[in-house]
Design a protein around this motif. Structure first.
Motif, PDB file in Angstrom:
ATOM      1  N   ALA A   1     -13.017  16.688 -36.684  1.00 46.37           N
ATOM      2  CA  ALA A   1     -14.068  17.473 -36.036  1.00 46.37           C
ATOM      3  C   ALA A   1     -13.867  18.959 -36.269  1.00 46.37           C
ATOM      4  O   ALA A   1     -14.821  19.718 -36.452  1.00 46.37           O
ATOM      5  CB  ALA A   1     -14.094  17.162 -34.545  1.00 46.37           C
ATOM      6  N   GLU A   2     -12.605  19.374 -36.295  1.00 47.89           N
ATOM      7  CA  GLU A   2     -12.321  20.797 -36.513  1.00 47.89           C
ATOM      8  C   GLU A   2     -12.724  21.244 -37.926  1.00 47.89           C
ATOM      9  O   GLU A   2     -13.183  22.364 -38.123  1.00 47.89           O
ATOM     10  CB  GLU A   2     -10.841  21.079 -36.273  1.00 47.89           C
ATOM     11  N   THR A   3     -12.553  20.318 -38.922  1.00 47.75           N
ATOM     12  CA  THR A   3     -12.947  20.686 -40.297  1.00 47.75           C
ATOM     13  C   THR A   3     -14.461  20.721 -40.468  1.00 47.75           C
ATOM     14  O   THR A   3     -14.996  21.468 -41.283  1.00 47.75           O
ATOM     15  CB  THR A   3     -12.363  19.670 -41.302  1.00 47.75           C
ATOM     16  N   VAL A   4     -15.162  19.888 -39.732  1.00 44.86           N
ATOM     17  CA  VAL A   4     -16.622  19.841 -39.825  1.00 44.86           C
ATOM     18  C   VAL A   4     -17.254  21.040 -39.146  1.00 44.86           C
ATOM     19  O   VAL A   4     -18.324  21.511 -39.535  1.00 44.86           O
ATOM     20  CB  VAL A   4     -17.143  18.522 -39.207  1.00 44.86           C
ATOM     21  N   ASP A   5     -16.610  21.528 -38.211  1.00 42.87           N
ATOM     22  CA  ASP A   5     -17.184  22.625 -37.414  1.00 42.87           C
ATOM     23  C   ASP A   5     -17.138  23.921 -38.202  1.00 42.87           C
ATOM     24  O   ASP A   5     -16.311  24.789 -37.998  1.00 42.87           O
ATOM     25  CB  ASP A   5     -16.401  22.766 -36.101  1.00 42.87           C
ATOM     26  N   LEU A   6     -18.063  24.011 -39.256  1.00 44.52           N
ATOM     27  CA  LEU A   6     -18.119  25.193 -40.101  1.00 44.52           C
ATOM     28  C   LEU A   6     -18.959  26.273 -39.457  1.00 44.52           C
ATOM     29  O   LEU A   6     -19.953  25.985 -38.782  1.00 44.52           O
ATOM     30  CB  LEU A   6     -18.737  24.835 -41.466  1.00 44.52           C
ATOM     31  N   ASP A   7     -18.586  27.509 -39.765  1.00 42.93           N
ATOM     32  CA  ASP A   7     -19.432  28.598 -39.285  1.00 42.93           C
ATOM     33  C   ASP A   7     -20.642  28.729 -40.209  1.00 42.93           C
ATOM     34  O   ASP A   7     -20.707  28.146 -41.286  1.00 42.93           O
ATOM     35  CB  ASP A   7     -18.641  29.897 -39.197  1.00 42.93           C
ATOM     36  N   ALA A   8     -21.592  29.501 -39.835  1.00 43.21           N
ATOM     37  CA  ALA A   8     -22.844  29.652 -40.579  1.00 43.21           C
ATOM     38  C   ALA A   8     -22.606  30.191 -41.983  1.00 43.21           C
ATOM     39  O   ALA A   8     -23.258  29.786 -42.953  1.00 43.21           O
ATOM     40  CB  ALA A   8     -23.787  30.578 -39.804  1.00 43.21           C
ATOM     41  N   GLU A   9     -21.654  31.092 -42.122  1.00 43.03           N
ATOM     42  CA  GLU A   9     -21.381  31.701 -43.423  1.00 43.03           C
ATOM     43  C   GLU A   9     -20.839  30.677 -44.419  1.00 43.03           C
ATOM     44  O   GLU A   9     -21.253  30.629 -45.575  1.00 43.03           O
ATOM     45  CB  GLU A   9     -20.378  32.830 -43.248  1.00 43.03           C
ATOM     46  N   ALA A  10     -19.905  29.812 -43.942  1.00 40.73           N
ATOM     47  CA  ALA A  10     -19.331  28.792 -44.817  1.00 40.73           C
ATOM     48  C   ALA A  10     -20.391  27.780 -45.229  1.00 40.73           C
ATOM     49  O   ALA A  10     -20.454  27.340 -46.384  1.00 40.73           O
ATOM     50  CB  ALA A  10     -18.173  28.093 -44.118  1.00 40.73           C
ATOM     51  N   PHE A  11     -21.244  27.395 -44.290  1.00 35.36           N
ATOM     52  CA  PHE A  11     -22.307  26.436 -44.585  1.00 35.36           C
ATOM     53  C   PHE A  11     -23.291  27.017 -45.601  1.00 35.36           C
ATOM     54  O   PHE A  11     -23.742  26.347 -46.520  1.00 35.36           O
ATOM     55  CB  PHE A  11     -23.030  26.042 -43.293  1.00 35.36           C
ATOM     56  N   ALA A  12     -23.603  28.308 -45.449  1.00 31.17           N
ATOM     57  CA  ALA A  12     -24.510  28.977 -46.379  1.00 31.17           C
ATOM     58  C   ALA A  12     -23.910  29.021 -47.784  1.00 31.17           C
ATOM     59  O   ALA A  12     -24.627  28.907 -48.796  1.00 31.17           O
ATOM     60  CB  ALA A  12     -24.819  30.382 -45.894  1.00 31.17           C
ATOM     61  N   ALA A  13     -22.593  29.192 -47.872  1.00 34.43           N
ATOM     62  CA  ALA A  13     -21.927  29.230 -49.173  1.00 34.43           C
ATOM     63  C   ALA A  13     -22.053  27.892 -49.898  1.00 34.43           C
ATOM     64  O   ALA A  13     -22.259  27.835 -51.122  1.00 34.43           O
ATOM     65  CB  ALA A  13     -20.463  29.603 -48.990  1.00 34.43           C
ATOM     66  N   ILE A  14     -21.932  26.791 -49.108  1.00 42.12           N
ATOM     67  CA  ILE A  14     -22.097  25.459 -49.697  1.00 42.12           C
ATOM     68  C   ILE A  14     -23.508  25.293 -50.255  1.00 42.12           C
ATOM     69  O   ILE A  14     -23.716  24.826 -51.375  1.00 42.12           O
ATOM     70  CB  ILE A  14     -21.776  24.365 -48.661  1.00 42.12           C
ATOM     71  N   GLU A  15     -24.486  25.700 -49.450  1.00 46.39           N
ATOM     72  CA  GLU A  15     -25.871  25.550 -49.877  1.00 46.39           C
ATOM     73  C   GLU A  15     -26.170  26.408 -51.114  1.00 46.39           C
ATOM     74  O   GLU A  15     -26.905  26.001 -52.005  1.00 46.39           O
ATOM     75  CB  GLU A  15     -26.813  25.921 -48.737  1.00 46.39           C
ATOM     76  N   GLU A  16     -25.593  27.591 -51.167  1.00 43.19           N
ATOM     77  CA  GLU A  16     -25.801  28.456 -52.330  1.00 43.19           C
ATOM     78  C   GLU A  16     -25.198  27.831 -53.592  1.00 43.19           C
ATOM     79  O   GLU A  16     -25.787  27.884 -54.677  1.00 43.19           O
ATOM     80  CB  GLU A  16     -25.178  29.826 -52.078  1.00 43.19           C
ATOM     81  N   ARG A  17     -24.008  27.208 -53.461  1.00 42.32           N
ATOM     82  CA  ARG A  17     -23.368  26.568 -54.602  1.00 42.32           C
ATOM     83  C   ARG A  17     -24.214  25.402 -55.116  1.00 42.32           C
ATOM     84  O   ARG A  17     -24.400  25.240 -56.327  1.00 42.32           O
ATOM     85  CB  ARG A  17     -21.979  26.065 -54.205  1.00 42.32           C
ATOM     86  N   ILE A  18     -24.729  24.626 -54.186  1.00 41.37           N
ATOM     87  CA  ILE A  18     -25.598  23.506 -54.569  1.00 41.37           C
ATOM     88  C   ILE A  18     -26.838  24.028 -55.293  1.00 41.37           C
ATOM     89  O   ILE A  18     -27.275  23.475 -56.318  1.00 41.37           O
ATOM     90  CB  ILE A  18     -25.985  22.675 -53.335  1.00 41.37           C
ATOM     91  N   HIS A  19     -27.401  25.122 -54.800  1.00 43.27           N
ATOM     92  CA  HIS A  19     -28.592  25.706 -55.425  1.00 43.27           C
ATOM     93  C   HIS A  19     -28.285  26.163 -56.855  1.00 43.27           C
ATOM     94  O   HIS A  19     -29.089  25.939 -57.783  1.00 43.27           O
ATOM     95  CB  HIS A  19     -29.085  26.888 -54.577  1.00 43.27           C
TER      96      HIS A  19
END
Length: 551
Positions: A290-308
């Motif tokens: 649960a602690e690893t899943v609990d990403l902050d907004a910035e980390a989540f945005a970085a994932i989405e940018e990489r996918i894009h």
């Protein structure tokens, strides 16, 4: 040479079998007797088209067969042609050709293998040359005229050298063409450079798209994962009603059991501790996840940018990362080619120029040799033409410069005029069949040692001639027959008398039928046939015997 020709049910011929001499063979008979049928049968063996109406009336099947003896110089070439066509090779020196026709079908056999008329035409160039008013004469073709002049001049070594040099020119040109075809333009090179930089900037890794999409799917559902994980941890260890608290009650019971059954109680307590440890471990793992899943907004945005970024590359260069990486290597290679293009072009131009220069020099030597030989050939042909009745004819060989190729850079044309004061014209434009046939005879006589075709067929070469010229034609044919097989359809007794073998064609008619027969004549029968050609009668018989004796 043509050893024998068998014909069955062709036009008026029910059955004919001719065994030819290797020298001079004459075929005679009345006009309309059917001599042309024999030549028609031979033309069919050389690939001519068959008309179904030529099947003898009342017959359901027509057959033509011929056995050729192939000279050693042509045998391997013919066998290679047969190999390419998937046809059985010659049996020793023998080549057997057979054509069978019915009203609904036609079949061709070469050495007992099925074949087609195209193959017959290819083989015919090595077997026989038919000269007649309606025939295509090999020597009317400027390319064949050039070939004959080269054979007369003995240019075989130069031709081989020229052919090899031309192969080098063709190879250099093709390599240059391929280089230029693959050479990117300035615009293309810039596009490849930008594409390579775009890909390298993103720096995709093999399989990365699959892993990051999994991570994105988890991160996108982090709220629900956290809630479910928290509930699971509460039930395992944290709440008052957790499994761990319930196990505490079980532990108290086992302590009580220990007073009455110590051994069993101790065993059960050990198992209970293992279960407790497993519950705590599971609870800890869920908490860590649960602690690893609990990403902050910035980390989540970085994932989405990489996918894009990866999806963008896929759309442009994909569809897979492996395709993108392959394109990257191709783009970098094309850029390298462009950056070295000037050197590559200069090298290719130099190789083409060197090959063309070598070929040009050989063409010049070949052209000089041809022009030197042309004068000699003209003189010899004029002498032969004079013997054949053209007392003041003209024969010339014209030269034009042509585009370089494997046979050099000359285009020649045989020019002929039968009469003084008349401009010599291309041989192919000579209108009179009689003149044309005699010119062909003169050419064949001069080129007898150089011509590659072993059998020459002359269809009424003696048309419109007589007297001393007829005698000369017969003598020239006999002379030519020392190096070639000659088959001549003739109306002249002076010509027929010079033949080694003499075949008589006769049409027998009745009230309801007409049939053409062919037989070899000799002795008294030959004297009778020559006499018929002389006009008939007792005096003609005496004259015929004299003509044959003189011949």
């Amino acid at each position: 040479m043509l050893k024998w020709l068998h014909i069955r049910n062709l036009a008026l011929v029910e059955e004919a079998a001719l065994d030819f001499s290797s020298g001079f063979n004459a075929v005679t008979g009345e006009t309309g007797a059917g001599k042309s049928v024999l030549m028609g049968g031979l033309r069919l063996l050389l690939g001519a088209r068959f008309e179904k109406s030529a099947i003898r009336e009342g017959a359901d099947r027509c057959e033509i067969a011929g056995l050729f003896s192939v000279d050693p110089d042509s045998l391997e070439k013919i066998n290679l042609i047969l190999d390419d066509a998937g046809v059985e090779r010659c049996d020793g020196e023998n080549l057997l050709i057979k054509r069978v026709f019915t009203p609904s079908s036609g079949k061709i056999f070469v050495n007992a293998s099925a074949a087609n008329s195209k193959l017959l035409a290819s083989l015919g160039a090595y077997l026989a040359d038919i000269h007649g008013a309606s025939a295509t004469v090999t020597l009317l073709n400027p390319a064949e005229q050039l070939f004959s002049l080269d054979r007369f001049a003995g240019n075989q070594d130069l031709l081989t050298e020229c052919g090899n040099a031309w192969d080098s020119v063709s190879k250099a040109r093709k390599e240059k063409e391929l280089l230029l075809k693959n050479m990117p333009s300035t615009f293309e090179a810039e596009r490849f450079r930008i594409d390579a930089e775009t890909i390298e900037k993103v720096d995709p890794k093999p399989g990365e798209d699959v892993e990051i999409e999994k991570l994105h799917a988890v991160a996108a559902n982090s709220r629900e994962i956290l809630q479910l994980s928290s509930s699971a941890v509460d039930l395992l260890t944290e709440s008052e009603e957790s499994l761990l608290e319930r196990l505490t009650a079980v532990r108290r019971i086992l302590h009580s059991l220990e007073r009455v059954d110590e051994e069993s109680a101790m065993k059960f307590q050990e198992q209970l501790e293992l279960i407790s440890d497993a519950i705590r471990s599971l609870s800890d793992e869920i908490t860590c996840h649960a602690e690893t899943v609990d990403l902050d907004a910035e980390a989540f945005a970085a994932i989405e940018e990489r996918i894009h970024d990866l999806q963008s590359l896929k759309r442009k260069f994909g569809p897979t990362i492996e395709d993108i990486l392959h394109y990257l290597e191709e783009a970098k290679s094309r850029v390298d080619i462009f950056e070295n293009s000037e050197f590559a072009r200069e090298k290719a131009d130099q190789e083409v120029a060197e090959a063309e220069n070598i070929h040009r020099k050989i063409c010049e030597k070949l052209s000089k040799a041809r022009k030197n030989a042309a004068g000699m050939l003209e003189k010899q042909l004029k002498k032969e033409l004079e013997k054949l009745g053209f007392k003041r004819s003209e024969f010339q060989i014209s030269f034009e410069e042509a585009a370089p190729e494997n046979t050099g850079s000359d285009k020649i044309e045989f020019l002929f005029s039968a009469n003084p004061g008349v401009r010599a014209l291309p041989l192919r434009d000579v209108a009179s069949s009689g003149e044309l046939c005699r010119v062909m005879l003169a050419l064949k006589t001069v080129l007898a040692g150089a011509d590659r075709i072993p059998t020459l067929v002359f269809d009424e070469i003696d048309a419109n001639i007589g007297g001393e010229t007829a005698v000369t034609v017969g003598e020239e044919l006999a002379k030519l027959a020392k190096s070639k097989q000659i088959i001549s359809i003739s109306h002249l007794p002076q010509v027929a008398a010079c033949a080694e073998k003499h075949f008589k064609v006769e049409k027998i008619t009745s009230d309801s039928t007409a049939e053409t027969t062919v037989m070899e004549v000799s002795g008294k029968d030959r004297v009778a046939e020559i006499a018929r050609m002389l006009g008939g009668g007792a005096a003609a018989v005496k004259h015929a015997a004299s003509v044959l004796k003189k011949a």
